[in-house]
Design an enzyme around this catalytic site. Sequence first.
Site, PDB file in Angstrom:
ATOM      1  N   ARG A  48      17.821 -67.339  21.112  1.00 15.04           N
ATOM      2  CA  ARG A  48      18.611 -67.566  19.889  1.00 15.04           C
ATOM      3  C   ARG A  48      19.817 -66.629  19.877  1.00 15.04           C
ATOM      4  O   ARG A  48      19.676 -65.430  20.125  1.00 15.04           O
ATOM      5  CB  ARG A  48      17.735 -67.305  18.663  1.00 15.04           C
ATOM      6  CG  ARG A  48      18.398 -67.648  17.353  1.00 15.04           C
ATOM      7  CD  ARG A  48      17.452 -67.370  16.188  1.00 15.04           C
ATOM      8  NE  ARG A  48      16.288 -68.224  16.190  1.00 15.04           N
ATOM      9  CZ  ARG A  48      15.121 -67.928  15.579  1.00 15.04           C
ATOM     10  NH1 ARG A  48      14.988 -66.795  14.924  1.00 15.04           N
ATOM     11  NH2 ARG A  48      14.106 -68.763  15.619  1.00 15.04           N
ATOM     12  N   ARG A  96      18.230 -60.209  10.260  1.00 12.69           N
ATOM     13  CA  ARG A  96      18.597 -61.323  11.141  1.00 12.69           C
ATOM     14  C   ARG A  96      20.095 -61.635  11.031  1.00 12.69           C
ATOM     15  O   ARG A  96      20.821 -60.957  10.321  1.00 12.69           O
ATOM     16  CB  ARG A  96      17.760 -62.551  10.759  1.00 12.69           C
ATOM     17  CG  ARG A  96      16.250 -62.327  10.846  1.00 12.69           C
ATOM     18  CD  ARG A  96      15.808 -62.171  12.288  1.00 12.69           C
ATOM     19  NE  ARG A  96      14.365 -62.041  12.418  1.00 12.69           N
ATOM     20  CZ  ARG A  96      13.486 -63.051  12.422  1.00 12.69           C
ATOM     21  NH1 ARG A  96      13.903 -64.296  12.257  1.00 12.69           N
ATOM     22  NH2 ARG A  96      12.193 -62.831  12.574  1.00 12.69           N
ATOM     23  N   LYS A 125      10.811 -59.552   9.034  1.00 16.73           N
ATOM     24  CA  LYS A 125      12.212 -59.963   9.091  1.00 16.73           C
ATOM     25  C   LYS A 125      12.888 -59.776   7.736  1.00 16.73           C
ATOM     26  O   LYS A 125      12.213 -59.773   6.694  1.00 16.73           O
ATOM     27  CB  LYS A 125      12.307 -61.416   9.540  1.00 16.73           C
ATOM     28  CG  LYS A 125      11.597 -62.397   8.627  1.00 16.73           C
ATOM     29  CD  LYS A 125      11.600 -63.767   9.267  1.00 16.73           C
ATOM     30  CE  LYS A 125      10.569 -64.674   8.639  1.00 16.73           C
ATOM     31  NZ  LYS A 125      10.363 -65.899   9.403  1.00 16.73           N
ATOM     32  N   LYS A 130      16.466 -61.213   5.721  1.00 22.94           N
ATOM     33  CA  LYS A 130      17.572 -62.173   5.860  1.00 22.94           C
ATOM     34  C   LYS A 130      18.662 -61.883   4.844  1.00 22.94           C
ATOM     35  O   LYS A 130      18.375 -61.674   3.669  1.00 22.94           O
ATOM     36  CB  LYS A 130      17.031 -63.599   5.706  1.00 22.94           C
ATOM     37  CG  LYS A 130      16.009 -63.942   6.784  1.00 22.94           C
ATOM     38  CD  LYS A 130      15.495 -65.351   6.671  1.00 22.94           C
ATOM     39  CE  LYS A 130      14.590 -65.679   7.857  1.00 22.94           C
ATOM     40  NZ  LYS A 130      14.039 -67.036   7.796  1.00 22.94           N
ATOM     41  N   CYS A 175      13.246 -78.498  10.934  1.00 21.85           N
ATOM     42  CA  CYS A 175      13.113 -77.386  11.876  1.00 21.85           C
ATOM     43  C   CYS A 175      12.823 -77.944  13.270  1.00 21.85           C
ATOM     44  O   CYS A 175      12.559 -79.135  13.433  1.00 21.85           O
ATOM     45  CB  CYS A 175      11.977 -76.471  11.436  1.00 21.85           C
ATOM     46  SG  CYS A 175      10.356 -77.208  11.678  1.00 21.85           S
ATOM     47  N   CYS A 215       7.480 -75.110  19.464  1.00 23.80           N
ATOM     48  CA  CYS A 215       7.069 -74.073  18.520  1.00 23.80           C
ATOM     49  C   CYS A 215       5.545 -73.929  18.500  1.00 23.80           C
ATOM     50  O   CYS A 215       4.818 -74.884  18.224  1.00 23.80           O
ATOM     51  CB  CYS A 215       7.586 -74.381  17.117  1.00 23.80           C
ATOM     52  SG  CYS A 215       7.014 -73.143  15.936  1.00 23.80           S
ATOM     53  N   CYS A 244       5.404 -76.730   9.809  1.00 23.37           N
ATOM     54  CA  CYS A 244       4.375 -75.833   9.293  1.00 23.37           C
ATOM     55  C   CYS A 244       4.919 -75.157   8.039  1.00 23.37           C
ATOM     56  O   CYS A 244       6.107 -75.291   7.732  1.00 23.37           O
ATOM     57  CB  CYS A 244       3.963 -74.805  10.364  1.00 23.37           C
ATOM     58  SG  CYS A 244       5.002 -73.334  10.412  1.00 23.37           S
ATOM     59  N   CYS A 264      11.108 -72.756   8.133  1.00 28.05           N
ATOM     60  CA  CYS A 264      12.385 -72.465   8.801  1.00 28.05           C
ATOM     61  C   CYS A 264      13.542 -73.343   8.315  1.00 28.05           C
ATOM     62  O   CYS A 264      14.696 -72.926   8.380  1.00 28.05           O
ATOM     63  CB  CYS A 264      12.231 -72.600  10.314  1.00 28.05           C
ATOM     64  SG  CYS A 264      11.093 -71.375  10.994  1.00 28.05           S
TER      65      CYS A 264
END
Length: 573
Positions: free
Chosen positions: A79, A148, A217, A219, A438, A444, A483, A487
């Site tokens: 990424r 991120r 994380k 954001k 996503c 994934c 899931c 995302c």
Amino acid sequence: MAANDNQHGPPSDMERIKETSNYLRGTIVESLNDAVTGAIAADDQQLTKFHGTYQQDDRDARLRRQHKKLEPAFTFMVRVGIPGGLATADQWIVMDDLSVKYANNTLKLTTRQAFQLHGVLKSNLWAAIHEINAALMTSIAACGDVCRNTMATPNPDASTIHQQVYEATMDIARLVRPQTNAYHEIWVDDKKVLTSKDERPPEEVEPLYLKHYLPRKFKIGLAIPPHNDIDVFSQDLGMIAIAEGDRLVGFNLVCGGGMGMSHGKPETYPNAGTVIGFCTADQLCQVTEQLVTIQRDFGDRSNRQHARFKYTIDDRGIDWLIGELNSRLGWQIESARPYAFESNGDSYGWLKGIDGAWYMTLFIENGRVRDAGDLRMKTGLRKIAELGLCDFRLTGNQNLILGKVASSNKKKLQKLLDEYGITAVQSTSAARLNSMACASLPYCGLAMAESERYLPDLMTRIETMIKEAGIWEVPITIRMTGCPNGCARPYLAEIAFVGKSPGHYNVYLGAGFTGDRLNKLYREGIDEETILQELEPLIKHFAAERLNGEHFGDFVIRAGYVKPTTAGLNFHD
Ligand code: SF4
């Protein structure tokens, strides 16, 4: 309150991995050099996330390989975060080249203004990341327990203050970038790489993150009203630009947004952030630094499912957060200023910016850039990049803006968009234009159901109903994830499908069209036929009885289909 009161037990294993990694080095190099397996060591799988790459395996091939007693078909996702989404034509060409040389000949544009390569073999991982850096991009901190990629509104018609917000975005991106030399040693310099046993260079420090980095994380995103196209309420720390005329005066601060949750665990929930106050543009970096360190010091390091900023805040309250922030700053943030958003989607087509240049916003379905049939999106965009007549702006909705096009070049680019079928796919329902999915399967590891590979087909069936109901032009945000990790920010969609098991989805309804209100569970674990049976009467009802300008998410609440979700804490009520 002491900085460790939020711990509910001993530190998680991830804390050990970070602590003993010698600032994110671990044994990554040894893992890369191990030719016996396509995988890397377990601890390194966690550490490489901080370097912007995840180990995955082809789940379509899992069973077949198991039967043949082969190890899974391991590959890596890489990424590349682009702060504010602004990439050059040359950088687009490099990413396109890498997707051919090392990945699956597609590019994924993500919901955080990043490029993703999928299917990179371990043997190609070093070269891929090395070449990304040679093109003045980086994969550092694209994943992992750090801040991120910093997002920002790329919409052209706000461009008078866009430049000022972009500069603020870059200031923040620089502030929150990890300082460890590990990334450069491993992927860029090709010199001796320190291991966990070596002493780290005395000059090496992580002033913002310290040795343990963040609990999870974090954001950050900056929105320019009226465009909430980065979903500012989904960010751990969002900033809403406040302008006076053409001058950026500061930002409202939004804290505690976050999408992830787990099925069957009501103590986990998505949250829309709260506006806590205002600071001037000059104060923004200082405020950002303090809010990140508050989460660093108070976030839960024992339970990773309770480690996001939203839980730190909900456990202690907004007043505590503001008090802690003011105390660390040594001055007080001001009261929030008025603002208004119109939508959390993108505005498509050619628009003339206030700078006199042209901007073409293109719908890239689910952010996947590839050639398929008459739609030769990947080749067409490559040809456009080779002309060097525009920049490439990644939006927070997985779309793309060809930016800064001189009037004299507009026709030339339009001709290429027509020739490669890219123009044709822009004429679709407003609902599809506001849809996102996503990546999910096949790569994934957390996916419970299809997402990106399936949503286009489901949308085709939903579009049939939409057409019959006469609301083809009415935008409805529709999002799907494989899931509950969220995302594609599903809990801020007016209609969301969240994977529960293969072919089965939870359906959520009732988010705000401007991205300021979460949705609510409507049906659980249903298959495609049931989804369509459930949606048909709703869509008909909406078309027949919507008030002037009323959006679908507001309608389903007014009509009593779901209760409004006013805070993450009542998401499951
Ligand atoms: Fe994977 Fe879940 Fe994220 Fe989709 S939402 S990419 S399935 S982790």
